[in-house]
Design a protein around this motif. Structure first.
Motif, short mmCIF file in Angstrom:
data_model
loop_
_atom_site.label_atom_id
_atom_site.label_comp_id
_atom_site.label_asym_id
_atom_site.label_seq_id
_atom_site.Cartn_x
_atom_site.Cartn_y
_atom_site.Cartn_z
N PRO A 82 -47.60 8.35 12.16
CA PRO A 82 -48.01 9.08 10.95
C PRO A 82 -48.70 8.23 9.89
N HIS A 83 -48.47 6.91 9.91
CA HIS A 83 -49.01 6.06 8.84
C HIS A 83 -50.12 5.12 9.31
N ASP A 84 -50.60 5.31 10.52
CA ASP A 84 -51.65 4.43 11.05
C ASP A 84 -53.02 4.98 10.63
N ILE A 85 -53.59 4.40 9.59
CA ILE A 85 -54.85 4.89 9.03
C ILE A 85 -55.99 4.76 10.03
N GLN A 86 -56.04 3.63 10.74
CA GLN A 86 -57.14 3.41 11.69
C GLN A 86 -57.07 4.41 12.85
N LEU A 87 -55.86 4.72 13.29
CA LEU A 87 -55.69 5.70 14.37
C LEU A 87 -56.12 7.08 13.88
N ASN A 88 -55.78 7.39 12.65
CA ASN A 88 -56.19 8.67 12.07
C ASN A 88 -57.72 8.76 11.98
N ASN A 89 -58.36 7.62 11.62
CA ASN A 89 -59.82 7.59 11.55
C ASN A 89 -60.45 7.81 12.92
N ALA A 90 -59.84 7.20 13.96
CA ALA A 90 -60.34 7.36 15.33
C ALA A 90 -60.26 8.82 15.77
N VAL A 91 -59.15 9.47 15.42
CA VAL A 91 -58.97 10.88 15.77
C VAL A 91 -59.98 11.75 15.04
N GLU A 92 -60.19 11.48 13.74
CA GLU A 92 -61.15 12.26 12.96
C GLU A 92 -62.57 12.11 13.52
N LEU A 93 -62.93 10.88 13.91
CA LEU A 93 -64.24 10.66 14.53
C LEU A 93 -64.38 11.46 15.82
N HIS A 94 -63.30 11.49 16.58
CA HIS A 94 -63.31 12.25 17.84
C HIS A 94 -63.50 13.74 17.58
N LYS A 95 -62.78 14.27 16.60
CA LYS A 95 -62.87 15.70 16.30
C LYS A 95 -64.28 16.09 15.86
N VAL A 96 -64.88 15.27 14.99
CA VAL A 96 -66.22 15.60 14.50
C VAL A 96 -67.25 15.47 15.62
N LEU A 97 -67.07 14.47 16.50
CA LEU A 97 -67.97 14.32 17.65
C LEU A 97 -67.93 15.57 18.53
N LEU A 98 -66.73 16.09 18.76
CA LEU A 98 -66.58 17.30 19.57
C LEU A 98 -67.33 18.48 18.95
N LYS A 99 -67.20 18.61 17.63
CA LYS A 99 -67.90 19.70 16.93
C LYS A 99 -69.41 19.57 17.12
N TYR A 100 -69.90 18.33 16.98
CA TYR A 100 -71.35 18.11 17.10
C TYR A 100 -71.83 18.41 18.52
N LEU A 101 -71.09 17.92 19.52
CA LEU A 101 -71.50 18.14 20.91
C LEU A 101 -71.44 19.61 21.29
N SER A 102 -70.59 20.36 20.58
CA SER A 102 -70.44 21.79 20.89
C SER A 102 -71.55 22.63 20.30
N ASN A 103 -72.02 22.26 19.06
CA ASN A 103 -73.02 23.13 18.42
C ASN A 103 -74.24 22.40 17.86
N LYS A 104 -74.28 21.04 17.99
CA LYS A 104 -75.43 20.23 17.55
C LYS A 104 -75.82 20.51 16.10
N ASN A 105 -74.83 20.65 15.24
CA ASN A 105 -75.07 20.92 13.83
C ASN A 105 -75.31 19.61 13.08
N GLU A 106 -76.38 19.57 12.29
CA GLU A 106 -76.73 18.35 11.56
C GLU A 106 -75.64 17.95 10.55
N SER A 107 -74.87 18.93 10.07
CA SER A 107 -73.82 18.61 9.08
C SER A 107 -72.76 17.70 9.68
N GLN A 108 -72.54 17.83 11.01
CA GLN A 108 -71.56 16.96 11.66
C GLN A 108 -72.06 15.51 11.72
N LEU A 109 -73.38 15.33 11.85
CA LEU A 109 -73.95 13.99 11.83
C LEU A 109 -73.69 13.31 10.48
#
Length: 536
Positions: free
Chosen positions: A348-375
């Motif tokens: 719960p307190h690992d900031i870098q792990l949280n950042n890695a997960v957030e990057l993964h989530k946004v990448l998935l959104k971009y690959l799914s709909n190619k929205n420039e806002s995700q970039l």
């Protein structure tokens, strides 16, 4: 030595089982043998606390303990915490009969393995044998418990003269002491003396480990292959041979060997992780997916699970989702939510792990709909990470590199370049085996010449080129220890110790290199502390 008639009266027992009826039945059995000190509990957490307080002579534990750690994971945890005393007898009890579960249990090397159902007489016969042999070796165990390995070695010379039944056990103990202390040449002599009389698997395996410590890789390869030919279930030989083949740069053969080992015993987290990593090297994504999925399953409640395992699994699922894998491409993404939830719960307190997960989530959104806002969102996250004063952890560097494989965008690439240098990416994604081996050989030559500063430089370069090579990390640690003894404390940088620690963190407690590395870390810290106190 205890009188056989009242032997059990002085032996403390610990029984762990989550079923009250079997727990009570087992307690009554050992009490009928004469046992007066019998503690019982239902789970591994309580068992750890009880054992740490009383150090029971005999532990009887069921494989399945309901929620939480299994009986095997309890043994793993005791070894990892360095709690399990040399003279403790650990007996695993299970009703499982499937070959993969049996092999997995035996890999952890309990002192004995009892399959349910068993009778009172069967239990007593097993315990009588274990305790008799334990009593013969008790003086040696006492020395090991008091951390007096030299005294234990001296006793191993004397005991066989008094009782020939202790001969082989004493040789095994001697070899183990030398392996753990890093005296590989002496260990090799012990095991060689055994194999010249009789080719016992444990002696051949000890000899192979000794040669590995001496970086005699071709000899390690030959010995491990010999052991496997003699016994196709010799899983320790598979593991050492896999590691040796990787050190020799023969990843393809290592990959095939791992597959064979996993067919025999699939319930090894470390082995499944290695299989997944090699599968990714050869872009066999479905194999990698199956392996890392198993890693997470085996890692539940295990101390061996690492944050990297979760991030790599998320990446593999992403490859499956956006690849051409039929129904698997539709099913696999359903696992994201559960993995996110587990990460949040366990870290719960690992900031870098949280950042890695957030990057993964946004990448998935971009690959799914190619929205420039995700970039823009990815760029913002990368810029935020680049401003962190902390050194980036491998899993975060891996996730950033993963994004670069999927997005061809100038701003993203520039943000990535500002966040992780090319050198960092290469360090964590490529192992220049040949360069590492050359520098390791240079380091060993300088070490033999007692030029520890030059040896340190060579070993460090070798490790940078092969960051997962545990043998190179041990060589570097040994060199750092020598430097502290010679008052070159300023040459023992914290960053170098961290580099070694990261290279060694995948070792299992049962691996002789694990104990040796922990001992070296302790000695180095003690030396640094002593010198600092005296310098004040």
């Amino acid at each position: 030595m205890n009188n056989p008639l009242n032997r059990y009266a002085e032996i403390p027992f610990l029984i762990i089982d989550d079923f009250s009826e079997f727990r009570l039945s087992l307690k009554q059995m050992v009490e009928s043998f004469g046992a007066l000190q019998v503690d019982t509990c239902t789970n591994a957490d309580d068992a750890l606390a009880l054992y740490a307080e009383h150090y029971h002579k005999v532990i009887l534990v069921d494989y399945n303990l309901g929620e939480g750690l299994t009986g095997l994971q309890l043994l793993e945890e005791l070894n990892y915490r360095n709690l399990l005393r040399a003279d403790t007898i650990f007996v695993l009890i299970t009703g499982e009969t499937a070959m993969d579960l049996v092999m997995g249990a035996l890999e952890y090397r309990p002192d004995d393995y009892l399959a349910k159902p068993f009778t009172r007489n069967t239990l007593k016969a097993r315990l009588d044998k274990l305790i008799r042999q334990n009593e013969l070796l008790q003086p040696v165990y006492n020395s090991l418990i008091k951390n007096k390995p030299n005294h234990a070695l001296a006793l191993c010379e004397v005991l066989p003269l008094k009782n020939k039944r202790t001969s082989m056990d004493c040789l095994k103990i001697k070899g183990d002491i030398f392996l753990k202390s890093g005296e590989y040449a002496k260990a090799a002599n012990v095991y060689q003396s055994v194999t010249e009389q009789r080719e016992l698997n444990w002696a051949l395996m000890g000899l192979a480990k000794s040669y590995a410590g001496l970086s005699m890789l071709p000899k390690v390869k030959d010995l491990c292959e010999r052991i496997i030919c003699k016994n196709k279930y010799a899983l320790a030989a598979y593991d050492l041979l896999t590691e040796t083949l990787c050190d020799l740069g023969d990843f393809e053969q290592a990959y095939g060997l791992l597959k064979s080992a996993i067919e025999i015993s699939p319930n090894s987290l470390i082995r499944q992780r290695q299989l997944g990593q090699l599968a990714l090297r050869y872009l066999e994504i479905e194999t990698a997916y199956t392996a890392f999925k198993k890693v997470l399953l085996l890692g539940k409640n295990s101390i061996k699970i690492q944050p990297d395992d979760y991030i790599t699994t998320l990446q593999v699922i992403c490859m499956v989702q956006f690849g051409s894998y039929g129904g698997l491409s539709r099913r696999a993404p359903k696992e994201y939510t559960g993995i996110y939830r587990t990460i949040l719960k366990n870290y719960p307190h690992d900031i870098q792990l949280n950042n890695a997960v957030e990057l993964h989530k946004v990448l998935l959104k971009y690959l799914s709909n190619k929205n420039e806002s995700q970039l823009e969102e990815i760029t913002t996250l990368l810029n935020k990470i680049s401003k962190s004063p902390d050194k980036l952890k491998p899993f975060l560097v891996s996730q950033i590199s993963f994004i670069e494989q999927y997005i061809d965008n100038h701003d993203i690439k520039k943000a990535i370049e500002n966040t992780i240098s090319i050198e960092q990416s290469e360090l964590l994604t490529q192992e220049n085996a040949e360069k590492s081996q050359n520098y390791n050989r240079q380091g060993m030559l300088k070490f033999k010449q007692h030029d520890y500063l030059a040896a340190k430089s060579a070993f460090k370069t070798a490790l940078v080129n092969a960051p997962s090579n545990a043998n190179v990390a041990l060589n570097l640690l040994q060199c750092l220890y020598k430097l502290t003894i010679e008052n070159h404390n300023k040459q023992v940088e914290q960053a170098t110790l961290v580099l070694c620690a990261r290279s060694l963190e995948h070792l299992e407690p049962s691996d002789h290199r694990y104990t040796h590395s922990q001992s070296l870390f302790c000695h180095i810290k003690a030396q640094l502390a002593n010198k600092n106190i005296k310098g004040k």
